[in-house]
Design a protein around this motif. Structure first.
Motif, PDB file in Angstrom:
ATOM      1  N   VAL A 111       1.055  -1.336  -0.090  1.00 45.73           N
ATOM      2  CA  VAL A 111       0.002  -0.306  -0.047  1.00 45.73           C
ATOM      3  C   VAL A 111       1.065   0.902  -0.275  1.00 45.73           C
ATOM      4  CG1 VAL A 111      -1.579   1.107   1.078  1.00 45.73           C
ATOM      5  CG2 VAL A 111      -1.817  -1.461   0.952  1.00 45.73           C
ATOM      6  N   GLY A 112       0.911   2.116  -0.949  1.00 48.53           N
ATOM      7  CA  GLY A 112       1.118   3.127  -0.990  1.00 48.53           C
ATOM      8  C   GLY A 112       0.887   4.422  -0.506  1.00 48.53           C
ATOM      9  N   THR A 113       1.420   4.840  -0.023  1.00 43.80           N
ATOM     10  CA  THR A 113       0.720   7.000  -0.237  1.00 43.80           C
ATOM     11  C   THR A 113       1.614   7.999  -0.772  1.00 43.80           C
ATOM     12  OG1 THR A 113       1.645   6.899   2.178  1.00 43.80           O
ATOM     13  CG2 THR A 113      -0.828   6.561   1.864  1.00 43.80           C
ATOM     14  N   VAL A 114       1.237   9.250  -1.290  1.00 48.03           N
ATOM     15  CA  VAL A 114       2.375   9.737  -1.550  1.00 48.03           C
ATOM     16  C   VAL A 114       2.885  11.071  -1.144  1.00 48.03           C
ATOM     17  CG1 VAL A 114       2.174  12.161  -3.349  1.00 48.03           C
ATOM     18  CG2 VAL A 114       1.063   9.512  -3.915  1.00 48.03           C
ATOM     19  N   HIS A 115       3.881  11.890  -0.879  1.00 41.24           N
ATOM     20  CA  HIS A 115       4.441  12.536  -0.127  1.00 41.24           C
ATOM     21  C   HIS A 115       3.306  13.745  -0.429  1.00 41.24           C
ATOM     22  CE1 HIS A 115       7.784  14.651   2.412  1.00 41.24           C
ATOM     23  NE2 HIS A 115       7.717  15.239   0.813  1.00 41.24           N
ATOM     24  N   PRO A 116       3.127  14.434   1.506  1.00 46.68           N
ATOM     25  CA  PRO A 116       3.782  14.183   2.895  1.00 46.68           C
ATOM     26  C   PRO A 116       3.360  13.434   3.358  1.00 46.68           C
ATOM     27  CG  PRO A 116       2.929  16.227   2.170  1.00 46.68           C
ATOM     28  CD  PRO A 116       2.735  15.345   1.217  1.00 46.68           C
ATOM     29  N   HIS A 117       2.216  13.023   2.779  1.00 44.09           N
ATOM     30  CA  HIS A 117       1.164  11.502   4.029  1.00 44.09           C
ATOM     31  C   HIS A 117       2.164  10.915   4.249  1.00 44.09           C
ATOM     32  CE1 HIS A 117      -1.558  14.677   2.724  1.00 44.09           C
ATOM     33  NE2 HIS A 117      -1.228  14.069   0.876  1.00 44.09           N
ATOM     34  N   ARG A 118       1.798  10.393   5.876  1.00 41.96           N
ATOM     35  CA  ARG A 118       2.454   9.266   5.859  1.00 41.96           C
ATOM     36  C   ARG A 118       2.334   7.838   5.609  1.00 41.96           C
ATOM     37  NH1 ARG A 118       2.087   9.112  12.545  1.00 41.96           N
ATOM     38  NH2 ARG A 118       2.991   7.509  12.129  1.00 41.96           N
ATOM     39  N   ALA A 119       2.870   7.049   5.715  1.00 37.46           N
ATOM     40  CA  ALA A 119       3.194   5.766   4.886  1.00 37.46           C
ATOM     41  C   ALA A 119       1.824   4.730   5.799  1.00 37.46           C
ATOM     42  CB  ALA A 119       4.125   5.145   4.795  1.00 37.46           C
ATOM     43  N   ALA A 120       1.397   4.069   5.347  1.00 37.39           N
ATOM     44  CA  ALA A 120       0.150   2.869   5.941  1.00 37.39           C
ATOM     45  C   ALA A 120       0.813   2.246   6.816  1.00 37.39           C
ATOM     46  CB  ALA A 120      -0.100   2.445   4.934  1.00 37.39           C
ATOM     47  N   ARG A 121       0.384   2.491   8.233  1.00 40.44           N
ATOM     48  CA  ARG A 121       0.724   0.980   9.029  1.00 40.44           C
ATOM     49  C   ARG A 121      -0.089   0.267   9.974  1.00 40.44           C
ATOM     50  NH1 ARG A 121       6.319   2.750  10.755  1.00 40.44           N
ATOM     51  NH2 ARG A 121       7.208   5.050   9.988  1.00 40.44           N
ATOM     52  N   ALA A 122      -0.390  -0.696   9.516  1.00 42.43           N
ATOM     53  CA  ALA A 122      -1.370  -2.057  10.354  1.00 42.43           C
ATOM     54  C   ALA A 122      -0.232  -3.410   9.585  1.00 42.43           C
ATOM     55  CB  ALA A 122      -2.807  -1.443   9.158  1.00 42.43           C
ATOM     56  N   ARG A 123      -1.248  -4.104  11.029  1.00 42.07           N
ATOM     57  CA  ARG A 123      -0.445  -5.529  10.371  1.00 42.07           C
ATOM     58  C   ARG A 123      -1.757  -6.305   8.834  1.00 42.07           C
ATOM     59  NH1 ARG A 123      -4.538 -10.074  11.152  1.00 42.07           N
ATOM     60  NH2 ARG A 123      -6.193  -8.097  12.673  1.00 42.07           N
ATOM     61  N   GLY A 124      -1.030  -7.006   8.216  1.00 40.98           N
ATOM     62  CA  GLY A 124      -0.480  -7.358   6.726  1.00 40.98           C
ATOM     63  C   GLY A 124      -0.673  -6.110   6.190  1.00 40.98           C
ATOM     64  N   VAL A 125      -0.349  -5.294   6.012  1.00 35.42           N
ATOM     65  CA  VAL A 125       0.372  -4.387   5.752  1.00 35.42           C
ATOM     66  C   VAL A 125       1.598  -3.577   5.411  1.00 35.42           C
ATOM     67  CG1 VAL A 125      -0.242  -1.749   4.728  1.00 35.42           C
ATOM     68  CG2 VAL A 125      -2.300  -3.764   5.663  1.00 35.42           C
ATOM     69  N   ALA A 126       2.457  -3.828   4.308  1.00 37.20           N
ATOM     70  CA  ALA A 126       3.572  -3.021   4.128  1.00 37.20           C
ATOM     71  C   ALA A 126       3.081  -1.814   3.247  1.00 37.20           C
ATOM     72  CB  ALA A 126       4.202  -3.970   3.170  1.00 37.20           C
ATOM     73  N   GLY A 127       3.038  -0.459   4.147  1.00 35.98           N
ATOM     74  CA  GLY A 127       2.928   0.457   3.343  1.00 35.98           C
ATOM     75  C   GLY A 127       4.336   1.769   2.860  1.00 35.98           C
ATOM     76  N   PHE A 128       4.183   2.312   2.676  1.00 35.88           N
ATOM     77  CA  PHE A 128       5.826   2.688   1.329  1.00 35.88           C
ATOM     78  C   PHE A 128       4.828   4.557   1.171  1.00 35.88           C
ATOM     79  CE2 PHE A 128       4.811   1.186  -2.274  1.00 35.88           C
ATOM     80  CZ  PHE A 128       5.425   1.833  -3.256  1.00 35.88           C
ATOM     81  N   GLN A 129       5.788   5.521   1.731  1.00 36.82           N
ATOM     82  CA  GLN A 129       5.356   6.451   0.572  1.00 36.82           C
ATOM     83  C   GLN A 129       6.300   6.523   0.068  1.00 36.82           C
ATOM     84  OE1 GLN A 129       8.127  10.419   2.471  1.00 36.82           O
ATOM     85  NE2 GLN A 129       5.951  10.273   3.533  1.00 36.82           N
ATOM     86  N   THR A 130       5.854   7.512  -1.275  1.00 35.49           N
ATOM     87  CA  THR A 130       6.371   7.764  -3.012  1.00 35.49           C
ATOM     88  C   THR A 130       6.649   9.189  -2.886  1.00 35.49           C
ATOM     89  OG1 THR A 130       7.050   7.225  -4.949  1.00 35.49           O
ATOM     90  CG2 THR A 130       4.805   6.635  -4.109  1.00 35.49           C
ATOM     91  N   ARG A 131       6.284   9.527  -4.158  1.00 42.61           N
ATOM     92  CA  ARG A 131       6.307  10.925  -4.990  1.00 42.61           C
ATOM     93  C   ARG A 131       5.229  11.021  -5.987  1.00 42.61           C
ATOM     94  NH1 ARG A 131       8.930  15.322  -1.933  1.00 42.61           N
ATOM     95  NH2 ARG A 131      10.676  14.522  -0.981  1.00 42.61           N
TER      96      ARG A 131
END
Length: 331
Positions: A111-131
């Motif tokens: 699961v991705g999110t766009v900077h500056p929003h924080r990466a997702a943090r949850a059980r069963g999820v690998a979150g990261f931030q990108t442009r």
């Protein structure tokens, strides 16, 4: 005797959010029922063991894997931030890509999110931030998913070069309708779009992507076809045209073949398991091979076993030599 669970509201579709069910009057105790899976915080999936055990055979197993990813993605979408989107191998599965052996449909969702929003943090999820310019997003069945080109480019550090080519071929192939007519507007991406995604400023693993892109070709309709093509190129077999229409003297379409060595009157067909297990497909294959032979073509049919054990190139090399090719004979 198995415990009977109280029925859920008919208007509550699965998967669903815990809060959604509670708002419909479902009790907290019912939401702890053994028939409800809790894949992510505050979500539920109504389990159906009978349906999942019904899958058998390579194609059905692949369908089961994709169905499981879709089920889990839908579940997480009930609680996902509106800024979140699925990417990586999760997006690849949702987009219908070939999946590597051993792919785990229960692995953490990407699961991705766009900077500056924080990466997702949850059980069963690998979150990261990108442009934003590195992750274009589209709607896939109501889910926010990175576009094919963005998905491919964002897998540059996760997949081998061979697998980047396999997925690249999948994205750029031109589908055909039930009559065999090409549908270029239905393709998922163009080679130019893959290139633009790979060369986007700040793209990580650009060199690997560019190397893979040099081997991506339009025309492979399956993982097996791409794997054979890459092996044939490595074995220095002559160039093979892909996805070729073969017509008779009257212009009528006889067949659309996987590969053709035009100068040597040789056709290469890659047979997935369904060619063996589907009786109607098997009969069509026999009729088509006979029709091609009547036009002067030799047809070499390659099974998945031949491709996976590496013997397919030797079979085709021998056929090419029978038809006058003077290239290396190999081992």
């Amino acid at each position: 005797m198995p415990r009977r669970h109280a029925p859920l509201p008919s208007t509550l579709s699965t998967p669903f959010a815990y809060a959604e069910a509670r708002a419909m009057g479902v009790t907290a105790g019912r939401l702890r029922g053994s028939d409800l899976e809790r894949p992510f915080h505050a979500t539920r999936i109504l389990t159906d063991p009978a349906t999942r055990s019904a899958f058998a055979g390579p194609q059905a197993i692949d369908a089961r894997v994709r169905a499981r990813v879709l089920e889990r993605a839908r579940a997480y979408s009930r609680v996902m931030s509106r800024r979140g989107f699925f990417t990586g191998m999760t997006a690849a599965a949702l987009l219908g890509c070939p999946l590597p052996d051993g792919f785990d449909p229960d692995a953490d969702l990407s699961v991705g999110t766009v900077h500056p929003h924080r990466a997702a943090r949850a059980r069963g999820v690998a979150g990261f931030q990108t442009r934003e310019h590195l992750a274009h997003v589209m709607d896939v069945g109501g889910l926010r998913v990175t576009t094919p080109a963005s998905t491919w480019a964002m897998l540059g550090g996760e997949l081998s070069e061979r697998w980047l080519v396999i997925m690249g071929d999948h994205f750029v192939r031109v589908p055909r309708d039930h009559r065999g007519r090409a549908m270029p507007n239905a393709r998922l991406a163009t080679p130019a779009q893959l290139e633009a995604a790979a060369l986007a400023p700040g793209r990580r693993h650009r060199k690997a992507l560019v190397r893979a892109l040099t081997s991506v070709r339009v025309g492979s309709a399956s993982r097996l076809e791409t794997e054979y093509r890459l092996d044939a190129e490595a074995a220095r077999l002559p160039h093979m045209d892909l996805d070729v229409e073969v017509r008779g003297a009257d212009g009528a379409l006889i067949a659309i073949v996987d590969g053709m060595h035009r100068a040597f009157d040789l056709i290469v067909e890659v047979e997935g398991d369904h060619h063996r297990t589907d009786r109607a497909q098997w009969n069509r294959d026999i009729d088509r091979t006979a029709a091609l032979a009547a036009q002067g073509w030799e047809v070499v049919r390659l099974t998945s076993r031949r491709i996976r054990d590496g013997s397919a190139t030797s079979v085709v090399r021998s056929a090419l030599h029978r038809h006058g090719w003077s290239g290396p004979r190999g081992h």
